[in-house]
Every structure is written in C-alpha cells, then in structure tokens.
Write a protein that holds these residues in place. Structure first.
Motif, PDB file in Angstrom:
ATOM      1  N   ARG A   1       0.809  -1.222   0.000  1.00  0.00           N
ATOM      2  CA  ARG A   1       0.000   0.000   0.000  1.00  0.00           C
ATOM      3  C   ARG A   1       0.843   1.272   0.000  1.00  0.00           C
ATOM      4  NH1 ARG A   1      -3.052  -0.041   4.921  1.00  0.00           N
ATOM      5  NH2 ARG A   1      -2.763  -2.268   4.903  1.00  0.00           N
ATOM      6  N   HIS A   2       1.878   1.310   0.851  1.00  0.00           N
ATOM      7  CA  HIS A   2       2.622   2.550   1.065  1.00  0.00           C
ATOM      8  C   HIS A   2       3.986   2.607   0.392  1.00  0.00           C
ATOM      9  CE1 HIS A   2      -0.345   3.753   4.030  1.00  0.00           C
ATOM     10  NE2 HIS A   2      -0.150   2.636   4.697  1.00  0.00           N
ATOM     11  N   GLY A   3       4.528   1.449   0.017  1.00  0.00           N
ATOM     12  CA  GLY A   3       5.879   1.421  -0.540  1.00  0.00           C
ATOM     13  C   GLY A   3       6.909   1.424   0.565  1.00  0.00           C
ATOM     14  N   PRO A   4       8.146   1.073   0.247  1.00  0.00           N
ATOM     15  CA  PRO A   4       9.177   0.935   1.280  1.00  0.00           C
ATOM     16  C   PRO A   4       9.600   2.258   1.918  1.00  0.00           C
ATOM     17  CG  PRO A   4      10.138   0.640  -0.897  1.00  0.00           C
ATOM     18  CD  PRO A   4       8.649   0.724  -1.080  1.00  0.00           C
ATOM     19  N   ALA A   5       9.483   3.354   1.192  1.00  0.00           N
ATOM     20  CA  ALA A   5       9.920   4.641   1.739  1.00  0.00           C
ATOM     21  C   ALA A   5       8.971   5.169   2.807  1.00  0.00           C
ATOM     22  CB  ALA A   5      10.063   5.668   0.613  1.00  0.00           C
ATOM     23  N   LYS A   6       7.683   4.870   2.679  1.00  0.00           N
ATOM     24  CA  LYS A   6       6.698   5.447   3.590  1.00  0.00           C
ATOM     25  C   LYS A   6       6.150   4.474   4.628  1.00  0.00           C
ATOM     26  CE  LYS A   6       5.215   8.985   0.368  1.00  0.00           C
ATOM     27  NZ  LYS A   6       4.114   9.543  -0.388  1.00  0.00           N
ATOM     28  N   ALA A   7       6.328   3.181   4.417  1.00  0.00           N
ATOM     29  CA  ALA A   7       5.795   2.191   5.362  1.00  0.00           C
ATOM     30  C   ALA A   7       6.548   2.261   6.684  1.00  0.00           C
ATOM     31  CB  ALA A   7       5.918   0.788   4.768  1.00  0.00           C
ATOM     32  N   THR A   8       5.794   2.247   7.782  1.00  0.00           N
ATOM     33  CA  THR A   8       6.399   2.316   9.108  1.00  0.00           C
ATOM     34  C   THR A   8       5.917   1.161   9.978  1.00  0.00           C
ATOM     35  OG1 THR A   8       4.614   3.612  10.105  1.00  0.00           O
ATOM     36  CG2 THR A   8       6.380   4.853   8.980  1.00  0.00           C
ATOM     37  N   VAL A   9       6.600   0.943  11.072  1.00  0.00           N
ATOM     38  CA  VAL A   9       6.180  -0.064  12.034  1.00  0.00           C
ATOM     39  C   VAL A   9       4.826   0.326  12.626  1.00  0.00           C
ATOM     40  CG1 VAL A   9       6.754  -1.209  14.214  1.00  0.00           C
ATOM     41  CG2 VAL A   9       8.548  -0.794  12.511  1.00  0.00           C
ATOM     42  N   VAL A  10       4.589   1.613  12.803  1.00  0.00           N
ATOM     43  CA  VAL A  10       3.300   2.087  13.311  1.00  0.00           C
ATOM     44  C   VAL A  10       2.187   1.700  12.337  1.00  0.00           C
ATOM     45  CG1 VAL A  10       1.946   4.147  13.894  1.00  0.00           C
ATOM     46  CG2 VAL A  10       4.320   3.945  14.679  1.00  0.00           C
ATOM     47  N   ASP A  11       2.444   1.795  11.031  1.00  0.00           N
ATOM     48  CA  ASP A  11       1.456   1.377  10.032  1.00  0.00           C
ATOM     49  C   ASP A  11       1.146  -0.115  10.159  1.00  0.00           C
ATOM     50  OD1 ASP A  11       1.283   3.931   8.819  1.00  0.00           O
ATOM     51  OD2 ASP A  11       3.005   3.477   7.530  1.00  0.00           O
ATOM     52  N   VAL A  12       2.178  -0.905  10.368  1.00  0.00           N
ATOM     53  CA  VAL A  12       2.002  -2.350  10.524  1.00  0.00           C
ATOM     54  C   VAL A  12       1.168  -2.627  11.776  1.00  0.00           C
ATOM     55  CG1 VAL A  12       3.181  -4.555  10.910  1.00  0.00           C
ATOM     56  CG2 VAL A  12       4.122  -2.900   9.272  1.00  0.00           C
ATOM     57  N   ALA A  13       1.528  -1.976  12.874  1.00  0.00           N
ATOM     58  CA  ALA A  13       0.798  -2.171  14.134  1.00  0.00           C
ATOM     59  C   ALA A  13      -0.662  -1.762  13.972  1.00  0.00           C
ATOM     60  CB  ALA A  13       1.466  -1.364  15.246  1.00  0.00           C
ATOM     61  N   ARG A  14      -0.882  -0.645  13.311  1.00  0.00           N
ATOM     62  CA  ARG A  14      -2.256  -0.170  13.089  1.00  0.00           C
ATOM     63  C   ARG A  14      -3.048  -1.205  12.275  1.00  0.00           C
ATOM     64  NH1 ARG A  14      -1.174   4.581  10.711  1.00  0.00           N
ATOM     65  NH2 ARG A  14      -0.858   5.542  12.728  1.00  0.00           N
ATOM     66  N   ALA A  15      -2.434  -1.777  11.245  1.00  0.00           N
ATOM     67  CA  ALA A  15      -3.105  -2.787  10.421  1.00  0.00           C
ATOM     68  C   ALA A  15      -3.468  -4.027  11.241  1.00  0.00           C
ATOM     69  CB  ALA A  15      -2.216  -3.173   9.245  1.00  0.00           C
ATOM     70  N   LEU A  16      -2.681  -4.303  12.265  1.00  0.00           N
ATOM     71  CA  LEU A  16      -2.920  -5.466  13.121  1.00  0.00           C
ATOM     72  C   LEU A  16      -3.811  -5.145  14.322  1.00  0.00           C
ATOM     73  CD1 LEU A  16       0.711  -6.861  13.072  1.00  0.00           C
ATOM     74  CD2 LEU A  16      -1.313  -8.051  12.191  1.00  0.00           C
ATOM     75  N   GLY A  17      -4.017  -3.861  14.577  1.00  0.00           N
ATOM     76  CA  GLY A  17      -4.811  -3.459  15.737  1.00  0.00           C
ATOM     77  C   GLY A  17      -4.070  -3.628  17.044  1.00  0.00           C
ATOM     78  N   VAL A  18      -2.750  -3.435  17.014  1.00  0.00           N
ATOM     79  CA  VAL A  18      -1.922  -3.565  18.212  1.00  0.00           C
ATOM     80  C   VAL A  18      -1.020  -2.337  18.327  1.00  0.00           C
ATOM     81  CG1 VAL A  18      -1.927  -6.097  18.083  1.00  0.00           C
ATOM     82  CG2 VAL A  18      -0.054  -4.816  17.017  1.00  0.00           C
ATOM     83  N   SER A  19      -0.316  -2.236  19.427  1.00  0.00           N
ATOM     84  CA  SER A  19       0.640  -1.138  19.579  1.00  0.00           C
ATOM     85  C   SER A  19       1.928  -1.485  18.825  1.00  0.00           C
ATOM     86  CB  SER A  19       0.963  -0.914  21.054  1.00  0.00           C
ATOM     87  OG  SER A  19       1.768  -1.973  21.537  1.00  0.00           O
ATOM     88  N   HIS A  20       2.674  -0.447  18.461  1.00  0.00           N
ATOM     89  CA  HIS A  20       3.934  -0.725  17.761  1.00  0.00           C
ATOM     90  C   HIS A  20       4.918  -1.463  18.668  1.00  0.00           C
ATOM     91  CE1 HIS A  20       4.781   3.181  19.608  1.00  0.00           C
ATOM     92  NE2 HIS A  20       6.057   2.868  19.541  1.00  0.00           N
ATOM     93  N   GLY A  21       4.765  -1.314  19.978  1.00  0.00           N
ATOM     94  CA  GLY A  21       5.600  -2.055  20.920  1.00  0.00           C
ATOM     95  C   GLY A  21       5.395  -3.562  20.801  1.00  0.00           C
ATOM     96  N   SER A  22       4.159  -3.962  20.493  1.00  0.00           N
ATOM     97  CA  SER A  22       3.882  -5.393  20.295  1.00  0.00           C
ATOM     98  C   SER A  22       4.637  -5.941  19.087  1.00  0.00           C
ATOM     99  CB  SER A  22       2.375  -5.614  20.094  1.00  0.00           C
ATOM    100  OG  SER A  22       1.675  -5.221  21.244  1.00  0.00           O
ATOM    101  N   VAL A  23       4.724  -5.137  18.044  1.00  0.00           N
ATOM    102  CA  VAL A  23       5.474  -5.561  16.854  1.00  0.00           C
ATOM    103  C   VAL A  23       6.961  -5.658  17.202  1.00  0.00           C
ATOM    104  CG1 VAL A  23       6.131  -4.927  14.485  1.00  0.00           C
ATOM    105  CG2 VAL A  23       3.766  -4.567  15.274  1.00  0.00           C
TER     106      VAL A  23
END
Length: 195
Positions: A23-45
């Motif tokens: 969706r975002h490409g490698p330049a814009k994708a963040t761990v926060v985006d991944v966590a949001r997609a999973l419905g968890v905190s970025h600390g969980s990732v």
C-alpha cells in the motif's frame, strides 16, 4: 487501538507488513502502520522484531524463501538430472516472472528491500546455487554431466542465466521472444554440461 482476537505471531506481522508495503511502498511504510493494520501497539510488533530493519529483513527473507521452496522439490527429485536442470531453471524463471507480473507494486518494493538486505539476498543465492549443485552433482555421478567441480559449475550456470532471474532484468521478461532466448541459453548450457 482495538484489541485483536487473534494471537500476534511473527507470521501475522510479516503478512501485515507485506500488505503495508504494498500500500505505502518501502519509503513510507512504518512499524506504526504495521501495528495499526494489526490493531496492536507498535511495541507489540517490536517484541517480535527488535528494529524496523529486522522486520524488513524478515519480510524480504520470507519473500525470497517462497521461490527457494518452490524449487527445492525439483532439485531433490529422483529424476534424470538433465530434465531436473531444465525444470529447475524453467521454474526459477517462471517464479520470478510471476512475481514481477502479478504484483508489480510489491515486486518493486522487494527490489528496494533486497538492495537493503544483503544478508537475505546472499543467503537466497547460496540456497539456490546449493540446489543447482545437487542437480549437477547428480548428473556428474550418473555420467550425464561433465563437472569436475559441481559447485563452481552451479555458480556458473546461475550466473549465465541471470538475465532470466535477476530482478534487474525484469523489464526484459515481458519482451517478445524472451522465452526463445531462455530456451536457447538453457540448451547451450545443457549441451556444454553433457558428458
């Protein structure tokens, strides 16, 4: 963040990371985006992957391992070594073309990620050349191939066919006549290997 009903696993994180990268490409994708997609905190990732770089390396390795897995069965088959070699090279070319053609956005993303992750790429290439070595070794043992050093021969075959599996050549994979070019190279290599 809404709690997720599924247990958070490394595999779920990698699946979500792949979707976020698409969706975002490698330049814009963040761990926060991944966590949001999973419905968890970025600390969980971060409990599963200590850094963003480790997460990107893991998702790259997972992507490359899919190709290795497809090919390993061909390399290990108890069949005529020449047929195995042809089938293996054909399957490698088909897998790379499929990845480039079916999901060009993700393919472009992984091209960037593989540039960042030399370890994952070098391990992938080592695995593929080890598979080729097994096929060529089997050919040498049955007298089908002449290969004093099957490992060096496997590396040479891999390098000689790079146009058909190295992502740097992906634009050429759609050109008219590429299949004929591929067959000509494979025929030449097989003739050269025959005892």
């Amino acid at each position: 963040m809404a709690p997720t009903s599924e247990t958070l696993t490394a595999e779920r994180i990698l699946e979500a990371t792949e979707e976020v990268l698409r969706r975002h490409g490698p330049a814009k994708a963040t761990v926060v985006d991944v966590a949001r997609a999973l419905g968890v905190s970025h600390g969980s990732v971060y409990r599963h992957f200590r850094t963003k770089a480790a997460l990107r390396e893991a998702v790259t390795k997972r992507w490359l391992d899919r190709t290795s897995g497809e090919l390993s069965g061909i390399a290990a088959a108890d069949r005529d070594p020449e047929a195995r070699l042809r089938d293996w090279l054909t399957a490698l070319f088909a897998a790379k073309r499929r990845k480039a053609g079916d999901d060009p956005e993700l393919f472009a993303t992984y091209t960037v990620l593989t540039g960042e992750n030399g370890t994952a790429v070098s391990e992938h290439i080592a695995d593929l050349t080890a598979q080729l070595t097994r096929v060529i070794q089997a050919g040498a043992e049955t007298g089908s191939f002449t290969a004093a050093d099957p490992e060096a021969t496997a590396r040479a075959v891999f390098q000689a066919t790079a146009r058909f599996h190295d992502p740097g050549y992906a634009q050429e994979w759609r050109q008219e006549g590429v299949e004929a070019d591929f067959e000509a190279v494979v025929d030449l290599l097989v003739r050269g290997l025959r005892a």
